[in-house]
Design a protein around this motif. Structure first.
Motif, mmCIF file in Angstrom:
data_model
loop_
_atom_site.group_PDB
_atom_site.id
_atom_site.type_symbol
_atom_site.label_atom_id
_atom_site.label_comp_id
_atom_site.label_asym_id
_atom_site.label_seq_id
_atom_site.Cartn_x
_atom_site.Cartn_y
_atom_site.Cartn_z
ATOM 1 N N THR A 10 11.825 -3.850 -6.572
ATOM 2 C CA THR A 10 11.801 -2.409 -6.792
ATOM 3 C C THR A 10 10.847 -2.088 -7.932
ATOM 4 O OG1 THR A 10 13.701 -2.531 -8.280
ATOM 5 C CG2 THR A 10 14.160 -2.044 -5.963
ATOM 6 N N VAL A 11 10.269 -0.915 -7.846
ATOM 7 C CA VAL A 11 9.397 -0.384 -8.897
ATOM 8 C C VAL A 11 9.737 1.090 -9.079
ATOM 9 C CG1 VAL A 11 7.507 -2.033 -8.602
ATOM 10 C CG2 VAL A 11 7.525 0.071 -7.253
ATOM 11 N N SER A 12 9.324 1.654 -10.198
ATOM 12 C CA SER A 12 9.691 3.035 -10.514
ATOM 13 C C SER A 12 8.754 4.067 -9.889
ATOM 14 C CB SER A 12 9.733 3.228 -12.038
ATOM 15 O OG SER A 12 8.456 2.964 -12.589
ATOM 16 N N ARG A 13 7.712 3.639 -9.216
ATOM 17 C CA ARG A 13 6.749 4.572 -8.631
ATOM 18 C C ARG A 13 7.233 5.085 -7.268
ATOM 19 N NH1 ARG A 13 0.836 2.467 -9.679
ATOM 20 N NH2 ARG A 13 0.490 4.607 -9.067
ATOM 21 N N PRO A 14 6.814 6.314 -6.884
ATOM 22 C CA PRO A 14 7.240 6.869 -5.596
ATOM 23 C C PRO A 14 6.639 6.106 -4.411
ATOM 24 C CG PRO A 14 5.743 8.387 -6.721
ATOM 25 C CD PRO A 14 6.002 7.248 -7.665
ATOM 26 N N PRO A 15 7.316 6.123 -3.260
ATOM 27 C CA PRO A 15 6.869 5.358 -2.089
ATOM 28 C C PRO A 15 5.421 5.611 -1.668
ATOM 29 C CG PRO A 15 9.080 6.173 -1.722
ATOM 30 C CD PRO A 15 8.600 6.789 -3.004
ATOM 31 N N GLU A 16 4.955 6.855 -1.715
ATOM 32 C CA GLU A 16 3.586 7.145 -1.287
ATOM 33 C C GLU A 16 2.569 6.416 -2.170
ATOM 34 O OE1 GLU A 16 5.924 9.469 -1.903
ATOM 35 O OE2 GLU A 16 6.360 10.062 0.168
ATOM 36 N N GLU A 17 2.799 6.410 -3.485
ATOM 37 C CA GLU A 17 1.897 5.711 -4.406
ATOM 38 C C GLU A 17 1.949 4.204 -4.187
ATOM 39 O OE1 GLU A 17 2.303 6.662 -8.550
ATOM 40 O OE2 GLU A 17 2.400 8.822 -8.133
ATOM 41 N N VAL A 18 3.146 3.683 -3.990
ATOM 42 C CA VAL A 18 3.303 2.250 -3.759
ATOM 43 C C VAL A 18 2.598 1.850 -2.475
ATOM 44 C CG1 VAL A 18 4.973 0.413 -3.272
ATOM 45 C CG2 VAL A 18 5.449 2.080 -5.073
ATOM 46 N N PHE A 19 2.804 2.626 -1.422
ATOM 47 C CA PHE A 19 2.154 2.314 -0.152
ATOM 48 C C PHE A 19 0.634 2.345 -0.302
ATOM 49 C CE2 PHE A 19 0.134 3.147 3.828
ATOM 50 C CZ PHE A 19 0.764 2.266 4.675
ATOM 51 N N ASP A 20 0.099 3.377 -0.948
ATOM 52 C CA ASP A 20 -1.353 3.478 -1.121
ATOM 53 C C ASP A 20 -1.900 2.272 -1.886
ATOM 54 O OD1 ASP A 20 -1.371 5.843 0.288
ATOM 55 O OD2 ASP A 20 -1.501 7.116 -1.503
ATOM 56 N N PHE A 21 -1.170 1.837 -2.898
ATOM 57 C CA PHE A 21 -1.584 0.660 -3.658
ATOM 58 C C PHE A 21 -1.610 -0.583 -2.765
ATOM 59 C CE2 PHE A 21 -0.785 -3.133 -6.122
ATOM 60 C CZ PHE A 21 -1.633 -3.007 -7.204
ATOM 61 N N LEU A 22 -0.524 -0.792 -2.007
ATOM 62 C CA LEU A 22 -0.415 -1.980 -1.170
ATOM 63 C C LEU A 22 -1.406 -1.968 -0.007
ATOM 64 C CD1 LEU A 22 3.462 -2.259 -1.074
ATOM 65 C CD2 LEU A 22 1.889 -3.780 -2.285
ATOM 66 N N ALA A 23 -1.687 -0.790 0.530
ATOM 67 C CA ALA A 23 -2.605 -0.688 1.664
ATOM 68 C C ALA A 23 -4.068 -0.802 1.238
ATOM 69 C CB ALA A 23 -2.378 0.624 2.418
ATOM 70 N N ASP A 24 -4.334 -0.761 -0.064
ATOM 71 C CA ASP A 24 -5.682 -0.986 -0.580
ATOM 72 C C ASP A 24 -5.893 -2.496 -0.633
ATOM 73 O OD1 ASP A 24 -7.863 -1.588 -2.297
ATOM 74 O OD2 ASP A 24 -7.600 0.290 -3.372
ATOM 75 N N LEU A 25 -6.651 -3.022 0.302
ATOM 76 C CA LEU A 25 -6.809 -4.473 0.438
ATOM 77 C C LEU A 25 -7.409 -5.126 -0.805
ATOM 78 C CD1 LEU A 25 -7.918 -4.578 4.154
ATOM 79 C CD2 LEU A 25 -5.687 -5.161 3.197
ATOM 80 N N GLY A 26 -8.179 -4.392 -1.567
ATOM 81 C CA GLY A 26 -8.706 -4.924 -2.820
ATOM 82 C C GLY A 26 -7.598 -5.220 -3.812
ATOM 83 N N ASN A 27 -6.594 -4.341 -3.869
ATOM 84 C CA ASN A 27 -5.450 -4.588 -4.753
ATOM 85 C C ASN A 27 -4.704 -5.840 -4.335
ATOM 86 O OD1 ASN A 27 -5.748 -2.387 -6.490
ATOM 87 N ND2 ASN A 27 -4.657 -1.037 -5.096
#
Length: 148
Positions: A10-27
């Protein structure tokens, strides 16, 4: 040799931000232990890293692409890796859901290992591979918590 690992965090960030981070293949690529470089283009990534898997050490290339995306809940990355006389074909699926003001990320890594890594046998390879995947997940979580 097949491997499969799963878990959640779990992390404190909202799902949309988490998804965007994870879907960025560079990250994702930057979260691999031994990361050296990454190039992202046309929905695919190619990363170079320094592989350290027990007695196997050397440069490796990992390639991947998003093959299924259900924004902002689920994504599946399919890829392959080559290096140190070994091969890996893998999928990494993650699911993101709201959890107490933040997000819960569930993940599943499945792979097929070949070459020298597979010749080490399950008793040797499994703990090394588990540690490597745990490190990737830990790095993703740390980067998510620190990029807030």
């Amino acid at each position: 040799m097949r491997v499969r690992y799963s878990g959640e965090f779990t992390v404190s960030r909202p799902p949309e931000e988490v998804f965007d981070f994870l879907a960025d293949l560079g990250n994702l690529a930057r979260s691999f232990p031994g990361f050296k470089s990454v190039e992202v283009r046309d929905g695919e990534f190619e990363s170079e890293l320094r592989l350290s898997l027990g007695p196997l050490r050397g440069d490796a290339r990992v390639r991947g692409r998003l093959v299924e995306v259900e924004r902002p809940r689920r994504a599946l990355v399919r890829g392959s890796g080559r290096g140190a006389g070994s091969t890996l074909d893998f999928t990494l699926e993650f699911r993101v859901e709201p959890a107490g003001g933040g997000s819960r990320v569930s993940w599943v890594f499945e792979g097929s290992v070949g070459g020298l890594a597979a010749s080490m046998g399950a008793r040797v390879l499994d703990p090394l591979a588990r540690r490597l995947i745990s490190s990737v997940v830990s790095n993703v979580k740390s980067r998510l918590e620190g990029s807030g």
